[in-house]
Enzyme design. Structure first.
Site, mmCIF file in Angstrom:
data_model
loop_
_atom_site.group_PDB
_atom_site.id
_atom_site.type_symbol
_atom_site.label_atom_id
_atom_site.label_comp_id
_atom_site.label_asym_id
_atom_site.label_seq_id
_atom_site.Cartn_x
_atom_site.Cartn_y
_atom_site.Cartn_z
ATOM 1 N N HIS A 125 6.613 6.126 1.607
ATOM 2 C CA HIS A 125 7.480 5.006 1.229
ATOM 3 C C HIS A 125 8.464 5.420 0.135
ATOM 4 C CE1 HIS A 125 3.835 2.805 2.759
ATOM 5 N NE2 HIS A 125 4.787 2.181 3.434
ATOM 6 N N GLU A 140 10.058 7.700 10.308
ATOM 7 C CA GLU A 140 9.913 8.212 11.667
ATOM 8 C C GLU A 140 8.454 8.301 12.099
ATOM 9 O OE1 GLU A 140 11.980 11.874 12.232
ATOM 10 O OE2 GLU A 140 13.967 10.933 12.133
ATOM 11 N N ALA A 154 0.857 -1.198 0.000
ATOM 12 C CA ALA A 154 0.000 0.000 0.000
ATOM 13 C C ALA A 154 0.888 1.242 0.000
ATOM 14 C CB ALA A 154 -0.963 -0.006 1.186
ATOM 15 N N LEU A 155 1.848 1.262 -0.902
ATOM 16 C CA LEU A 155 2.887 2.287 -0.890
ATOM 17 C C LEU A 155 2.334 3.667 -1.240
ATOM 18 C CD1 LEU A 155 5.817 0.380 -2.660
ATOM 19 C CD2 LEU A 155 5.173 0.390 -0.240
#
Length: 284
Positions: free
Chosen positions: A43, A154, A38-39
């Site tokens: 990503h 992060e 599910a990029l």
């Protein structure tokens, strides 16, 4: 069209290691970007950093069942493999590792990693088995691919700290690198789960980042964390969220922290709006 992609896709550990071995023979530096598919642009940012840090980039795409509790959204988790491969290919990734569950957890598999330190509290209070599943699958991927560097966002800050600690503690020969969170223009952190948000919930969702930003500014001014956290809690609840936590933690150990004088501070939040659970974090 699939036939025009330059990226190579492999489904077995043997094929992954064979490609890595050839790259190693040629003296190439290798980066790994572990994902559950599910990029999105977040990503892609990881892939861009990976390209800058290595000669060859591997993206793994595997929806890891062991990090989902029975009540969580494993069956609903978006699976968009063709689109994922297109995005990875456009980002210049050379290899996609797309194993199935049997490849990662063959019959009889019974080993997990026991965690403490940065894995204690926060997410663990609400998802007690989550990080054991994350750490186990990431350890397997790092051992399978043996990259020089592995990239993690992060946005999942506690996960990043858990993985970095695990790699150090187990002497895994990899540099774990965190990449800053990618956000929408209104501040919402990009996440594969954002697709679950209704139109109204999407309008309310940026309140998380606004509350964290206001808290960070107050801590930066006053040092003490408790009043800023109380204000953030009230703002998030007023925006329509059901709050799991909003806390100030030491940015490296994730131990509770009461003042910025005790060390670098990270603010972390998890809350639900509608049927969607969102997490976010920012430094102070």
């Amino acid at each position: 069209m699939t036939s025009t992609r330059a990226i190579r896709t492999v489904h077995s550990v043997a094929a992954l290691r064979d490609q890595v071995r050839h790259w190693r023979t040629d003296g190439k530096r290798i980066a790994l970007v572990p994902t559950m598919g599910a990029l999105h642009a977040g990503h892609v940012a990881l892939m861009d950093v990976a390209r800058a840090k290595a000669d060859r980039v591997i993206v793994s795409i595997f929806v890891n069942p062991t990090q989902f509790a029975p009540t969580e959204d494993l069956s609903r988790y978006p699976r968009t493999l063709d689109s994922d491969l297109d995005k990875a290919d456009s980002a210049g990734v050379e290899l996609a590792f797309v194993p199935d569950v049997a490849q990662m957890y063959p019959e009889g598999f019974c080993t997990t990693i026991s965690l403490a330190g940065p894995a204690l509290g926060l997410e663990t209070d609400f998802r007690p088995t989550h990080f054991a599943g994350v750490a186990t699958v990431v350890a397997k991927l790092l051992i399978q691919a043996l990259p020089d560097v592995a990239l993690f966002g992060e946005k999942d800050y506690q996960q990043l700290q858990v993985i970095a600690r695990m790699a150090r503690d187990l002497d895994l020969p990899v540099d774990v690198v965190g990449v800053p969170t990618v956000r929408e223009p209104d501040g919402l952190a990009l996440s594969s789960r954002n697709v679950y948000l209704s139109r109204e919930d999407r309008k309310a969702a940026p309140a998380l980042h606004r509350a964290l930003t206001a808290a960070a500014m107050r801590i930066g001014r006053d040092a003490i964390t408790a009043p800023a956290i109380a204000e953030a809690r009230a703002a998030i609840t007023a925006a329509g969220f059901d709050l799991d936590y909003v806390e100030a933690r030491h940015a490296e150990t994730l131990a509770p922290i009461s003042s910025s004088e005790e060390g670098p501070v990270r603010l972390l939040v998890a809350a639900r709006i509608g049927s969607t659970r969102l997490i976010d974090n920012i430094p102070v």
